[in-house]
Design an enzyme around this catalytic site. Structure first.
Site, PDB file in Angstrom:
ATOM      1  N   GLN A   1      -4.744  -1.339   9.833  1.00 47.44           N
ATOM      2  CA  GLN A   1      -4.709  -2.660   9.018  1.00 47.44           C
ATOM      3  C   GLN A   1      -5.631  -3.777   9.821  1.00 47.44           C
ATOM      4  O   GLN A   1      -4.788  -3.914  11.178  1.00 47.44           O
ATOM      5  CB  GLN A   1      -3.253  -3.097   8.773  1.00 47.44           C
ATOM      6  CG  GLN A   1      -3.156  -4.428   8.129  1.00 47.44           C
ATOM      7  CD  GLN A   1      -3.427  -4.619   6.652  1.00 47.44           C
ATOM      8  OE1 GLN A   1      -3.639  -3.629   6.121  1.00 47.44           O
ATOM      9  NE2 GLN A   1      -4.192  -5.517   6.302  1.00 47.44           N
TER      10      GLN A   1
ATOM     11  N   LYS B   1       0.830  -1.338   0.130  1.00 47.73           N
ATOM     12  CA  LYS B   1      -0.028  -0.030   0.194  1.00 47.73           C
ATOM     13  C   LYS B   1       0.899   1.135   0.043  1.00 47.73           C
ATOM     14  O   LYS B   1       0.595   2.117  -1.017  1.00 47.73           O
ATOM     15  CB  LYS B   1      -0.896   0.096   1.073  1.00 47.73           C
ATOM     16  CG  LYS B   1      -1.940  -1.055   1.102  1.00 47.73           C
ATOM     17  CD  LYS B   1      -2.975  -1.128   2.344  1.00 47.73           C
ATOM     18  CE  LYS B   1      -3.893  -2.322   2.084  1.00 47.73           C
ATOM     19  NZ  LYS B   1      -4.472  -2.997   3.602  1.00 47.73           N
TER      20      LYS B   1
ATOM     21  N   ASP C   1     -11.258   2.892   3.890  1.00 49.17           N
ATOM     22  CA  ASP C   1     -11.918   1.276   3.746  1.00 49.17           C
ATOM     23  C   ASP C   1     -13.259   1.336   3.879  1.00 49.17           C
ATOM     24  O   ASP C   1     -13.927   0.206   3.530  1.00 49.17           O
ATOM     25  CB  ASP C   1     -11.189   0.672   5.290  1.00 49.17           C
ATOM     26  CG  ASP C   1     -10.136  -0.318   4.705  1.00 49.17           C
ATOM     27  OD1 ASP C   1      -9.824  -0.533   3.667  1.00 49.17           O
ATOM     28  OD2 ASP C   1      -9.411  -0.537   5.744  1.00 49.17           O
TER      29      ASP C   1
END
Ligand code: NDP
Length: 297
Positions: A98, A54, A121
């Protein structure tokens, strides 16, 4: 019939190119640099690989990457304090924590402490509600990537029968909402679904997000249907070593389907590309600027 292969790797490269163009325009015309903060708690090897990828792709498209690697023993209070700082930081337009988090941390509490406008997200409860009610939201990256590929392949999805196998909060449920938003008739199947093969055989679009290697055989697929395989499963090869497979039997389904995504090289690359797209979108929204076309749902 031999299915058209939907090349997620090439599609993701195209999306990254569009993101990079928009980033460059934001810099030139507004002096803005979209910034993505990624928070990793602990040393889970798979998570470390994701975070590295990422960060690398964020920088490649010209955005700022802020990595926060925290010790596995980090307290909830310290993690929430970091998120507060990132929420208040004007250089940070997207925040991603994460998952999975270590057991002593409450994932729901942590995710819901992110400013919904920076929740790239799309997991914050506000964004879930906005998506469910058809309002402008941040859309979870994996389902957004699937939707982009489906729209690109079909044009309009209106009136199509879609079956989503899997009802997780990160893939199955938002995928179903997006397909409903595009006027598909949507069925969400799961481990208790009666006659799953019969349900899947009705589908013009099958999205498999189960986490069971090669579970969907070709004879469940309606001839000509489009198969989107979200699964990422590592299996042993007969000759030794391992390989990645999806949730569908690729060869069996490709022989019947009209179009199919491979694993690897299908949905996977689209997920990070959509994370970058969401970060640019968040930056534009935060600054009252027009959003990039085609990079949101
Ligand atoms: P979850 O484990 O959270 O959910 C799996 C879903 O599959 C559940 O709803 C479960 O049903 C359902 N299921 C399990 N067994 C069966 C069965 N025999 N028949 C029908 N349904 C079944 O998984 P995720 O949604 O997080 O991920 C799914 C897959 O997608 C995984 O392989 C994961 O690695 C992959 N993935 C890939 C991403 C990418 O970037 N390409 C991103 C995220 C995930 P129930 O609710 O009844 O238990």
């Amino acid at each position: 019939m031999t299915a058209i292969v939907i090349d997620g790797k090439a599609f993701a490269a195209k999306v990254r190119g569009q993101v990079a163009e928009h980033v460059s325009r934001l810099k030139d015309e507004h002096g803005l640099v979209p910034g993505l903060a990624v928070v990793l708690v602990g040393e889970d090897p798979a998570s470390q690989v994701y975070v590295r990828n990422k960060g690398k792709q964020t920088v490649e498209v010209g955005m700022a990457s802020f990595e926060h690697k925290l010790d596995v023993t980090t307290s909830e209070a310290d993690l929430l304090a970091l998120i507060d700082r990132l929420n208040a930081d004007p250089n940070v337009h997207g925040i991603l924590v994460q998952l999975p988090l270590p057991d002593h941390l409450d994932s729901d509490l942590v995710i819901n402490s992110i400013d919904p406008a920076k929740d790239v997200d799309g997991f914050h409860i506000s964004n879930v509600g906005l998506l469910g009610t058809g309002q402008r939201s941040m859309v979870p990256c994996t389902p957004l990537g699937c939707l982009m590929m489906l729209r690109d392949h079909h044009g309009s999805l209106s009136g199509m029968n879609a079956v989503v196998i899997g009802r997780s909060n990160i893939v199955g449920k938002p995928m179903a909402q997006l397909l409903l938003g595009d006027s598909c008739t949507v069925t969400i199947a799961h481990s208790r679904t009666a006659d799953l093969p019969g349900v899947v055989r009705q589908a013009d679009i099958v999205v498999a997000a189960v986490g069971r290697p090669q579970m969907v055989p070709g004879d469940w697929i309606k001839p000509g249907a489009t198969v989107i395989d979200v699964g990422i499963n590592r299996i042993e090869k007969p000759e030794g070593g391992t390989r990645l497979v999806g949730d569908v039997d690729y060869a069996g389904c490709a022989a019947v389907a009209g179009a199919i995504t491979p694993v690897p090289g299908g949905v996977g690359p689209m997920t990070i590309a959509c994370l970058l797209a969401n970060t640019v979108t968040a930056c534009c929204r935060a600054n009252g600027l027009a959003e990039p076309q085609g990079l949101t749902a």
